[in-house]
Design a protein around this motif. Structure first.
Motif, PDB file in Angstrom:
ATOM      1  N   UNK A 156       0.818  -1.205   0.000  1.00  0.00           N
ATOM      2  CA  UNK A 156       0.000   0.000   0.000  1.00  0.00           C
ATOM      3  C   UNK A 156       0.851   1.254   0.000  1.00  0.00           C
ATOM      4  N   UNK A 157       0.196   2.386  -0.151  1.00  0.00           N
ATOM      5  CA  UNK A 157       0.917   3.648  -0.141  1.00  0.00           C
ATOM      6  C   UNK A 157       0.104   4.771  -0.712  1.00  0.00           C
ATOM      7  N   UNK A 158       0.791   5.860  -1.005  1.00  0.00           N
ATOM      8  CA  UNK A 158       0.173   7.052  -1.576  1.00  0.00           C
ATOM      9  C   UNK A 158       0.484   7.105  -3.057  1.00  0.00           C
ATOM     10  N   UNK A 159      -0.552   7.287  -3.865  1.00  0.00           N
ATOM     11  CA  UNK A 159      -0.376   7.318  -5.312  1.00  0.00           C
ATOM     12  C   UNK A 159      -1.332   8.348  -5.902  1.00  0.00           C
ATOM     13  N   UNK A 160      -0.913   8.950  -7.002  1.00  0.00           N
ATOM     14  CA  UNK A 160      -1.795   9.899  -7.670  1.00  0.00           C
ATOM     15  C   UNK A 160      -2.864   9.173  -8.478  1.00  0.00           C
ATOM     16  N   UNK A 161      -3.963   9.850  -8.657  1.00  0.00           N
ATOM     17  CA  UNK A 161      -5.028   9.282  -9.480  1.00  0.00           C
ATOM     18  C   UNK A 161      -4.474   8.918 -10.853  1.00  0.00           C
ATOM     19  N   UNK A 162      -4.885   7.743 -11.328  1.00  0.00           N
ATOM     20  CA  UNK A 162      -4.377   7.241 -12.595  1.00  0.00           C
ATOM     21  C   UNK A 162      -3.173   6.339 -12.449  1.00  0.00           C
TER      22      UNK A 162
ATOM     23  N   UNK B 208       0.576 -16.980  -1.533  1.00  0.00           N
ATOM     24  CA  UNK B 208       0.561 -15.526  -1.706  1.00  0.00           C
ATOM     25  C   UNK B 208      -0.485 -15.122  -2.732  1.00  0.00           C
ATOM     26  N   UNK B 209      -1.191 -14.053  -2.411  1.00  0.00           N
ATOM     27  CA  UNK B 209      -2.136 -13.452  -3.352  1.00  0.00           C
ATOM     28  C   UNK B 209      -1.662 -12.051  -3.685  1.00  0.00           C
ATOM     29  N   UNK B 210      -2.017 -11.609  -4.885  1.00  0.00           N
ATOM     30  CA  UNK B 210      -1.621 -10.282  -5.345  1.00  0.00           C
ATOM     31  C   UNK B 210      -2.851  -9.544  -5.864  1.00  0.00           C
ATOM     32  N   UNK B 211      -2.825  -8.250  -5.712  1.00  0.00           N
ATOM     33  CA  UNK B 211      -3.862  -7.414  -6.305  1.00  0.00           C
ATOM     34  C   UNK B 211      -3.176  -6.288  -7.065  1.00  0.00           C
ATOM     35  N   UNK B 212      -3.188  -6.395  -8.384  1.00  0.00           N
ATOM     36  CA  UNK B 212      -2.635  -5.343  -9.231  1.00  0.00           C
ATOM     37  C   UNK B 212      -3.726  -4.314  -9.454  1.00  0.00           C
ATOM     38  N   UNK B 213      -3.462  -3.089  -9.064  1.00  0.00           N
ATOM     39  CA  UNK B 213      -4.461  -2.020  -9.161  1.00  0.00           C
ATOM     40  C   UNK B 213      -3.951  -0.956 -10.122  1.00  0.00           C
ATOM     41  N   UNK B 214      -4.645  -0.797 -11.231  1.00  0.00           N
ATOM     42  CA  UNK B 214      -4.290   0.196 -12.241  1.00  0.00           C
ATOM     43  C   UNK B 214      -5.387   1.254 -12.343  1.00  0.00           C
ATOM     44  N   UNK B 215      -5.040   2.357 -12.962  1.00  0.00           N
ATOM     45  CA  UNK B 215      -6.001   3.455 -13.160  1.00  0.00           C
ATOM     46  C   UNK B 215      -6.713   3.794 -11.863  1.00  0.00           C
ATOM     47  N   UNK B 216      -5.949   3.972 -10.830  1.00  0.00           N
ATOM     48  CA  UNK B 216      -6.535   4.203  -9.517  1.00  0.00           C
ATOM     49  C   UNK B 216      -7.308   5.508  -9.472  1.00  0.00           C
ATOM     50  N   UNK B 217      -8.400   5.475  -8.737  1.00  0.00           N
ATOM     51  CA  UNK B 217      -9.299   6.615  -8.614  1.00  0.00           C
ATOM     52  C   UNK B 217      -9.377   7.029  -7.155  1.00  0.00           C
ATOM     53  N   UNK B 218      -9.821   8.255  -6.924  1.00  0.00           N
ATOM     54  CA  UNK B 218      -9.913   8.765  -5.552  1.00  0.00           C
ATOM     55  C   UNK B 218     -10.746   7.839  -4.678  1.00  0.00           C
TER      56      UNK B 218
ATOM     57  N   UNK C 271      -3.932   5.202  -0.436  1.00  0.00           N
ATOM     58  CA  UNK C 271      -4.446   6.564  -0.542  1.00  0.00           C
ATOM     59  C   UNK C 271      -4.198   7.081  -1.945  1.00  0.00           C
ATOM     60  N   UNK C 272      -5.270   7.456  -2.609  1.00  0.00           N
ATOM     61  CA  UNK C 272      -5.181   7.991  -3.962  1.00  0.00           C
ATOM     62  C   UNK C 272      -5.445   9.493  -3.889  1.00  0.00           C
ATOM     63  N   UNK C 273      -4.499  10.267  -4.396  1.00  0.00           N
ATOM     64  CA  UNK C 273      -4.622  11.722  -4.335  1.00  0.00           C
ATOM     65  C   UNK C 273      -4.883  12.302  -5.723  1.00  0.00           C
ATOM     66  N   UNK C 274      -5.442  13.482  -5.736  1.00  0.00           N
ATOM     67  CA  UNK C 274      -5.765  14.128  -7.027  1.00  0.00           C
ATOM     68  C   UNK C 274      -4.581  14.914  -7.567  1.00  0.00           C
TER      69      UNK C 274
END
Length: 121
Positions: free
Chosen positions: A9-15, A77-87, A118-121
């Motif tokens: 996890x972490x902080x990432x910008x939208x998209x 182990x399980x993975x969750x690839x999350x792309x195009x992240x939204x707020x 956390x997804x930031x704008x």
């Protein structure tokens, strides 16, 4: 006992993208279904994605086409690839696993401690 530990996890910008991992350890014979859930502030925990031991997946409508659930059975182990992240993807992400601890036992449900996304704008 069985422990589930999430990371990634972490902080990432939208998209942007993140990849979560969930490692199960302890007294494990077989892990049946594994799932990812999330909880946003002030909201109930909701299902994000699940994956069976055979690799079949199911996703919440809100993440279809953006998130990919996978697992490595040899590594528990399980993975969750999350792309195009939204707020609205912001929240604490929890791993869940249905574990059979021995040949003669039934399934027991386990949860990880969660990882913040956390997804930031």
């Amino acid at each position: 006992q069985v422990q589930l530990v999430e990371s990634g996890g972490g902080l990432v910008q939208a998209g942007g993208s993140l990849r979560l991992s969930c490692v199960a350890s302890g007294s494990i014979y077989i892990i049946n279904q594994m799932g990812w859930y999330r909880q946003a502030p002030g909201k109930q925990r909701e299902l994000v994605a699940i994956i069976t031991s055979g690799g079949s997946t199911n996703y919440a409508d809100s993440v279809k086409g953006r998130f990919t659930d996978s697992r490595d059975n040899a590594k528990n182990t399980a993975y969750l690839q999350m792309n195009s992240l939204m707020l609205e993807d912001t929240g604490v992400y929890y791993c869940n696993a249905d574990v059979q601890r021995s040949r003669w036992s039934g399934l027991t449900d386990y949860w990880g401690q969660g990882t913040q996304v956390t997804v930031s704008s």
